[in-house]
Design an enzyme around this catalytic site. Structure first.
Site, PDB file in Angstrom:
ATOM      1  N   VAL A  12     -28.058  42.308 -16.363  1.00  0.00           N
ATOM      2  CA  VAL A  12     -28.560  43.311 -17.310  1.00  0.00           C
ATOM      3  C   VAL A  12     -29.898  43.891 -16.825  1.00  0.00           C
ATOM      4  CG1 VAL A  12     -29.279  43.747 -19.688  1.00  0.00           C
ATOM      5  CG2 VAL A  12     -27.374  42.194 -19.236  1.00  0.00           C
ATOM      6  N   VAL A 127     -25.949  42.624 -29.473  1.00  0.00           N
ATOM      7  CA  VAL A 127     -24.600  42.641 -30.070  1.00  0.00           C
ATOM      8  C   VAL A 127     -23.860  43.890 -29.608  1.00  0.00           C
ATOM      9  CG1 VAL A 127     -23.246  42.635 -32.206  1.00  0.00           C
ATOM     10  CG2 VAL A 127     -25.460  41.477 -32.149  1.00  0.00           C
ATOM     11  N   GLY A 129     -22.849  44.997 -26.639  1.00  0.00           N
ATOM     12  CA  GLY A 129     -23.117  45.650 -25.346  1.00  0.00           C
ATOM     13  C   GLY A 129     -23.663  47.052 -25.553  1.00  0.00           C
ATOM     14  N   GLY A 182     -19.351  40.140 -14.145  1.00  0.00           N
ATOM     15  CA  GLY A 182     -20.662  40.047 -14.807  1.00  0.00           C
ATOM     16  C   GLY A 182     -20.569  40.102 -16.321  1.00  0.00           C
ATOM     17  N   LYS A 200     -23.434  36.517 -32.526  1.00  0.00           N
ATOM     18  CA  LYS A 200     -23.454  37.960 -32.814  1.00  0.00           C
ATOM     19  C   LYS A 200     -23.115  38.247 -34.280  1.00  0.00           C
ATOM     20  CE  LYS A 200     -22.473  39.195 -28.029  1.00  0.00           C
ATOM     21  NZ  LYS A 200     -21.394  39.326 -27.038  1.00  0.00           N
TER      22      LYS A 200
HETATM   23  N1  HSE Z   1     -20.862  37.307 -22.462  1.00  0.00           N
HETATM   24  C1  HSE Z   1     -21.035  38.371 -23.397  1.00  0.00           C
HETATM   25  C2  HSE Z   1     -19.684  38.964 -23.715  1.00  0.00           C
HETATM   26  C3  HSE Z   1     -21.962  39.389 -22.807  1.00  0.00           C
HETATM   27  O1  HSE Z   1     -18.758  38.754 -22.935  1.00  0.00           O
HETATM   28  O2  HSE Z   1     -19.530  39.648 -24.730  1.00  0.00           O
HETATM   29  C4  HSE Z   1     -22.380  40.475 -23.749  1.00  0.00           C
HETATM   30  O3  HSE Z   1     -23.058  39.980 -24.858  1.00  0.00           O
END
Ligand code: HSE
Length: 340
Positions: A12, A127, A129, A182, A200
């Site tokens: 990120v 929350v 992305g 990633g 979240k």
């Molecule tokens: N590991 C998290 C996901 C990253 O896959 O949603 C983003 O918060």
């Protein structure tokens, strides 16, 4: 000049650096202040990259520099990241973070400290992305009593479930792919066992219902036991399997859970695939509102972080301290059954 330090040059953090440099002209034109990347704090070797001149390994260099207005904390884990957030606010910096573990565990204390210091603690990227959801809940939907939130809140597991079904791939194969892209946490247990989604939904529910929801009390099960044959059976019966996080506030009780559910084909969530997330809120005025987009990944998450940085240029003071009431009968109950 609006000077920003980035702590953590991982997936990120490097995305935020790239976006700030790539969009710098546009940002300066629009906001009348040049956003300057001043430091990148990381122990990784950045020599040979364009970020080498910004690199530091010293937190105090950043915190003592009066030019730095915003500290962006994009490191994972809990304790160190939380410590950096507290120290940066204490030093009079605004803090922007994508770290949901920090927000879910220390969000109230960090909001309070930011308010006392006349600074802001911002976490849109924690929350969904790249999906704007924290700001809409805090501001755009404020007129509503939020009655319910449901969502696909973890990109990794949604990517895995989609791939397991479409490619007949195994759990391990899809997890390895998600890690390569990633999407997954450094310790993917948080993704596959549902804790990431629990954090979240706790963050969203705390904002929506004005009560601190402790993610550790949320009934939570992940996708570890789901195999291709389950998808096949669900498909034949007209369903898709999704890891859903949901909460409902009714008569002073919060019903909340994270569980894999059978979603009927044709339901809004049934076509949310791969790394995409979707969040459905039910407001007393708006009724249903749906938010959809990439829930994980470098660029999408960096977009949310940069959005927070930009908001700080125009609104550098907190609107107010969020009110976290104590709800008298505050129960954590499984929200739904096997079916959505
Ligand atoms: N590991 C998290 C996901 C990253 O896959 O949603 C983003 O918060």
């Amino acid at each position: 000049m609006f000077s920003v330090a980035i702590m953590g040059h991982g997936v990120v953090g490097s995305g935020v650096c790239d976006a700030l440099l790539a969009q710098n002209e546009k940002l300066s034109r629009r906001f009348g202040r040049r956003i300057a990347l001043s430091y990148v704090l990381d122990i990784r070797d950045l020599s040979g990259t364009r970020y080498a001149p910004y690199k530091t390994e010293s937190l105090s260099v950043i915190l003592r520099d009066p030019e730095v207005e915003v500290v962006t904390i994009t490191i994972g884990g809990l304790d160190l990241a939380a410590d950096y957030c507290f120290k940066a606010l204490e030093a009079g910096k605004h803090v922007v973070t994508s770290n949901k573990a920090v927000v879910a565990s220390h969000g109230c204390a960090l909001e309070k400290l930011a308010f006392e210091k006349g600074r802001r603690f911002m976490y849109e990227a924690s929350v969904g992305g790249g999906i704007p959801i924290i700001r809409p809940l805090n501001i755009c939907l404020f007129a509503n009593n939020i009655l319910e939130i449901q969502g696909i809140l973890n990109g990794t597991t949604n990517y895995m479930l989609t791939g397991m079904f479409r490619r007949h791939a195994s759990f391990d194969e899809m997890l390895a792919r998600a890690q390569r892209k990633g999407y997954a946490e450094a310790d993917p247990t948080a993704d596959v066992d549902g804790y990431d989604a629990a954090r979240k939904i706790a963050i969203l529910s705390s904002i929506a219902y004005g009560a601190f929801v402790d993610y550790r009390n949320i009934p939570c099960s992940g996708i570890r036991n789901i195999a291709y044959c389950d998808h096949e059976l669900a498909d034949k019966a007209g369903f898709t399997i999704k890891l859903l996080a949901g909460s409902r506030f009714e008569d002073g009780i919060i019903y909340i859970s994270v569980e894999p559910k059978l979603v009927p084909k044709g339901h809004l969530f049934s076509d949310v695939n791969s790394v995409y997330n979707a969040i459905l809120t039910k407001g007393s005025y708006t009724g249903d509102t749906l938010f959809y987009g990439q829930g994980a990944g470098k660029e999408a998450t960096a977009s949310a972080v940069v959005g927070d940085i930009i908001e700080l240029i125009s609104t550098p003071r907190s609107y107010s301290l969020p009110e976290f009431v104590k709800i008298p009968s505050f129960l954590y109950l499984s929200a739904l059954s096997l079916f959505i």
